[in-house]
Design a protein around this motif. Sequence first.
Motif, PDB file in Angstrom:
ATOM      1  N   LYS A 174       0.804  -1.087  -0.003  1.00 22.24           N
ATOM      2  CA  LYS A 174      -0.067  -0.077  -0.055  1.00 22.24           C
ATOM      3  C   LYS A 174       0.815   1.357  -0.178  1.00 22.24           C
ATOM      4  O   LYS A 174       1.832   1.384   0.840  1.00 22.24           O
ATOM      5  CB  LYS A 174      -0.972   0.166   1.226  1.00 22.24           C
ATOM      6  CG  LYS A 174      -1.924   1.147   1.128  1.00 22.24           C
ATOM      7  CD  LYS A 174      -2.807   0.992   2.411  1.00 22.24           C
ATOM      8  CE  LYS A 174      -3.661   2.335   2.593  1.00 22.24           C
ATOM      9  NZ  LYS A 174      -4.601   2.052   3.741  1.00 22.24           N
ATOM     10  N   GLY A 175       0.595   2.367  -0.875  1.00 19.24           N
ATOM     11  CA  GLY A 175       1.229   3.513  -0.906  1.00 19.24           C
ATOM     12  C   GLY A 175       2.495   3.424  -2.143  1.00 19.24           C
ATOM     13  O   GLY A 175       2.836   4.319  -2.634  1.00 19.24           O
ATOM     14  N   ASP A 176       2.874   2.204  -2.665  1.00 20.19           N
ATOM     15  CA  ASP A 176       3.469   2.101  -3.756  1.00 20.19           C
ATOM     16  C   ASP A 176       3.316   2.745  -5.111  1.00 20.19           C
ATOM     17  O   ASP A 176       1.750   2.725  -5.364  1.00 20.19           O
ATOM     18  CB  ASP A 176       4.272   0.614  -3.931  1.00 20.19           C
ATOM     19  CG  ASP A 176       5.121   0.019  -2.730  1.00 20.19           C
ATOM     20  OD1 ASP A 176       5.654   0.979  -2.038  1.00 20.19           O
ATOM     21  OD2 ASP A 176       5.374  -1.074  -2.688  1.00 20.19           O
ATOM     22  N   ARG A 177       4.067   3.350  -5.758  1.00 15.76           N
ATOM     23  CA  ARG A 177       3.488   3.810  -6.978  1.00 15.76           C
ATOM     24  C   ARG A 177       4.237   3.193  -8.228  1.00 15.76           C
ATOM     25  O   ARG A 177       5.354   2.763  -8.103  1.00 15.76           O
ATOM     26  CB  ARG A 177       3.706   5.348  -6.990  1.00 15.76           C
ATOM     27  CG  ARG A 177       2.929   6.408  -6.027  1.00 15.76           C
ATOM     28  CD  ARG A 177       2.929   7.724  -6.154  1.00 15.76           C
ATOM     29  NE  ARG A 177       2.045   8.305  -5.557  1.00 15.76           N
ATOM     30  CZ  ARG A 177       1.980   9.569  -5.495  1.00 15.76           C
ATOM     31  NH1 ARG A 177       2.385  10.085  -6.546  1.00 15.76           N
ATOM     32  NH2 ARG A 177       0.986  10.308  -4.563  1.00 15.76           N
ATOM     33  N   PHE A 178       3.670   3.438  -9.241  1.00 18.19           N
ATOM     34  CA  PHE A 178       4.120   2.786 -10.617  1.00 18.19           C
ATOM     35  C   PHE A 178       3.310   3.407 -11.731  1.00 18.19           C
ATOM     36  O   PHE A 178       2.166   4.278 -11.603  1.00 18.19           O
ATOM     37  CB  PHE A 178       3.946   1.275 -10.859  1.00 18.19           C
ATOM     38  CG  PHE A 178       2.267   0.790 -10.574  1.00 18.19           C
ATOM     39  CD1 PHE A 178       1.439   0.804 -11.953  1.00 18.19           C
ATOM     40  CD2 PHE A 178       1.770   0.446  -9.618  1.00 18.19           C
ATOM     41  CE1 PHE A 178       0.089   0.425 -12.025  1.00 18.19           C
ATOM     42  CE2 PHE A 178       0.421   0.116  -9.568  1.00 18.19           C
ATOM     43  CZ  PHE A 178      -0.388  -0.075 -10.643  1.00 18.19           C
ATOM     44  N   ARG A 179       3.999   3.518 -12.933  1.00 21.68           N
ATOM     45  CA  ARG A 179       3.514   4.150 -14.184  1.00 21.68           C
ATOM     46  C   ARG A 179       3.015   3.258 -15.358  1.00 21.68           C
ATOM     47  O   ARG A 179       3.754   2.309 -15.497  1.00 21.68           O
ATOM     48  CB  ARG A 179       4.543   5.332 -14.464  1.00 21.68           C
ATOM     49  CG  ARG A 179       4.768   6.437 -13.663  1.00 21.68           C
ATOM     50  CD  ARG A 179       5.858   7.104 -13.955  1.00 21.68           C
ATOM     51  NE  ARG A 179       7.068   6.329 -13.965  1.00 21.68           N
ATOM     52  CZ  ARG A 179       8.459   6.665 -14.426  1.00 21.68           C
ATOM     53  NH1 ARG A 179       8.395   7.671 -15.447  1.00 21.68           N
ATOM     54  NH2 ARG A 179       9.270   5.797 -14.569  1.00 21.68           N
ATOM     55  N   LYS A 187       1.701   9.652 -19.102  1.00 25.87           N
ATOM     56  CA  LYS A 187       1.956   8.723 -18.358  1.00 25.87           C
ATOM     57  C   LYS A 187       0.878   8.845 -17.091  1.00 25.87           C
ATOM     58  O   LYS A 187       0.664   9.899 -16.629  1.00 25.87           O
ATOM     59  CB  LYS A 187       3.519   8.890 -17.761  1.00 25.87           C
ATOM     60  CG  LYS A 187       4.536   8.876 -18.587  1.00 25.87           C
ATOM     61  CD  LYS A 187       5.787   8.975 -17.892  1.00 25.87           C
ATOM     62  CE  LYS A 187       7.203   8.888 -18.862  1.00 25.87           C
ATOM     63  NZ  LYS A 187       7.162   9.865 -19.834  1.00 25.87           N
ATOM     64  N   ALA A 188       0.448   7.642 -16.982  1.00 20.31           N
ATOM     65  CA  ALA A 188      -0.578   7.474 -15.905  1.00 20.31           C
ATOM     66  C   ALA A 188       0.248   6.910 -14.569  1.00 20.31           C
ATOM     67  O   ALA A 188       0.664   5.882 -14.762  1.00 20.31           O
ATOM     68  CB  ALA A 188      -1.690   6.629 -16.259  1.00 20.31           C
ATOM     69  N   VAL A 189      -0.164   7.819 -13.458  1.00 20.11           N
ATOM     70  CA  VAL A 189       0.685   7.366 -12.200  1.00 20.11           C
ATOM     71  C   VAL A 189      -0.432   6.648 -11.490  1.00 20.11           C
ATOM     72  O   VAL A 189      -1.300   7.180 -11.166  1.00 20.11           O
ATOM     73  CB  VAL A 189       1.253   8.283 -11.478  1.00 20.11           C
ATOM     74  CG1 VAL A 189       1.955   7.976 -10.235  1.00 20.11           C
ATOM     75  CG2 VAL A 189       2.348   9.063 -12.595  1.00 20.11           C
ATOM     76  N   PHE A 190       0.013   5.646 -10.880  1.00 16.70           N
ATOM     77  CA  PHE A 190      -1.069   4.703 -10.188  1.00 16.70           C
ATOM     78  C   PHE A 190      -0.421   4.573  -8.616  1.00 16.70           C
ATOM     79  O   PHE A 190       0.731   4.270  -8.462  1.00 16.70           O
ATOM     80  CB  PHE A 190      -1.557   3.433 -10.627  1.00 16.70           C
ATOM     81  CG  PHE A 190      -2.422   3.551 -11.822  1.00 16.70           C
ATOM     82  CD1 PHE A 190      -3.683   3.739 -11.675  1.00 16.70           C
ATOM     83  CD2 PHE A 190      -1.768   3.746 -13.090  1.00 16.70           C
ATOM     84  CE1 PHE A 190      -4.451   3.775 -12.945  1.00 16.70           C
ATOM     85  CE2 PHE A 190      -2.567   3.630 -14.340  1.00 16.70           C
ATOM     86  CZ  PHE A 190      -3.870   3.777 -14.171  1.00 16.70           C
ATOM     87  N   GLN A 191      -1.223   4.680  -7.645  1.00 16.49           N
ATOM     88  CA  GLN A 191      -0.945   4.243  -6.206  1.00 16.49           C
ATOM     89  C   GLN A 191      -1.654   2.944  -5.646  1.00 16.49           C
ATOM     90  O   GLN A 191      -2.724   2.954  -5.891  1.00 16.49           O
ATOM     91  CB  GLN A 191      -0.909   5.362  -5.354  1.00 16.49           C
ATOM     92  CG  GLN A 191      -0.582   5.324  -4.015  1.00 16.49           C
ATOM     93  CD  GLN A 191      -0.356   6.743  -3.347  1.00 16.49           C
ATOM     94  OE1 GLN A 191      -1.392   7.408  -3.397  1.00 16.49           O
ATOM     95  NE2 GLN A 191       0.469   6.745  -2.253  1.00 16.49           N
ATOM     96  N   VAL A 192      -0.730   2.009  -5.253  1.00  9.08           N
ATOM     97  CA  VAL A 192      -1.437   0.902  -4.877  1.00  9.08           C
ATOM     98  C   VAL A 192      -2.158   1.167  -3.416  1.00  9.08           C
ATOM     99  O   VAL A 192      -1.883   2.051  -2.497  1.00  9.08           O
ATOM    100  CB  VAL A 192      -0.481  -0.310  -4.265  1.00  9.08           C
ATOM    101  CG1 VAL A 192      -1.013  -1.209  -3.353  1.00  9.08           C
ATOM    102  CG2 VAL A 192       0.480  -0.801  -5.633  1.00  9.08           C
ATOM    103  N   TYR A 193      -3.489   0.596  -3.274  1.00  2.97           N
ATOM    104  CA  TYR A 193      -4.262   0.723  -2.124  1.00  2.97           C
ATOM    105  C   TYR A 193      -4.737  -0.361  -1.332  1.00  2.97           C
ATOM    106  O   TYR A 193      -5.034  -0.496  -0.319  1.00  2.97           O
ATOM    107  CB  TYR A 193      -5.375   1.679  -2.139  1.00  2.97           C
ATOM    108  CG  TYR A 193      -6.653   1.198  -3.219  1.00  2.97           C
ATOM    109  CD1 TYR A 193      -7.485   0.381  -2.703  1.00  2.97           C
ATOM    110  CD2 TYR A 193      -6.720   1.492  -4.497  1.00  2.97           C
ATOM    111  CE1 TYR A 193      -8.578  -0.220  -3.548  1.00  2.97           C
ATOM    112  CE2 TYR A 193      -7.719   0.953  -5.362  1.00  2.97           C
ATOM    113  CZ  TYR A 193      -8.585   0.357  -4.889  1.00  2.97           C
ATOM    114  OH  TYR A 193      -9.771  -0.295  -5.487  1.00  2.97           O
TER     115      TYR A 193
END
Length: 244
Positions: A174-179, A187-193
């Motif tokens: 949780k909180g990690d990001r990837f593109r 670029k779409a940036v996503f954050q793990v929830y």
Amino acid sequence: MAASPLAPADNEPPPRRRRLRAAMTALFWGAAALVLAVSLLGGGAEPPADNHVPHAPPAVSAENSVAPRSEKSAPSPAATAPSRPAPSAPAHKSMPRSAPVRLLVPKIAVDAPFTDLEVGASGQLQAPPPDDTNLVGWFAKGASPGEPGTAVVAGHVDTKTSPAVFARLSELKKGDRFRVVRKDGSKAVFQVYDKDYFDKDDFPDDRVYADTPDAQIRLITCAGMYDRAAKDYTENLVIFARLV
């Protein structure tokens, strides 16, 4: 990677989603319980139905009541105060539709191109090529990463000879990001929830595949024990993330 289509919602979706729903219904709705599962040997996968989940309506303020009063009585504060407008629903961050071209997850050393996943003759979504260790697939008839809705991305955990692109997917927290690099150059940036493991025989379709008003993505791979008789893993690992 996992499970039967969801039932169509009552609310009418926009034109693009109506067309997509019609196509999906033709492909899947005759099936009673298809299974989405990408195996070590490149088994097929069943895509989610493109259901539309209606937004919650905005809250509505109650009208101010005015009590009867005599000519000599002063007006009550409730009678003279202006009514407050109803709060609007929060805006969700999203991007226009654009096909993904590359997935970048630095924490687990993923830098992989995308391939489109389509429905095969078996009625199941085809898995990425089983022998390509650095390739992810996305359900091309669903939402694109960054677009409102739930984008579905699948990748192998290993091949016959070596670990594959999602071998370290379980390390995400949780909180990690990837593109996701998209075809339009953005670029779409996503954050793990959230992250969870599901038995393939009890996969929660609605939780994983239900459409969302905001832009979300699911990264899915195999997990659990490898069943040699079935030539498949017993579980799926799902990473839940949203656009930030």
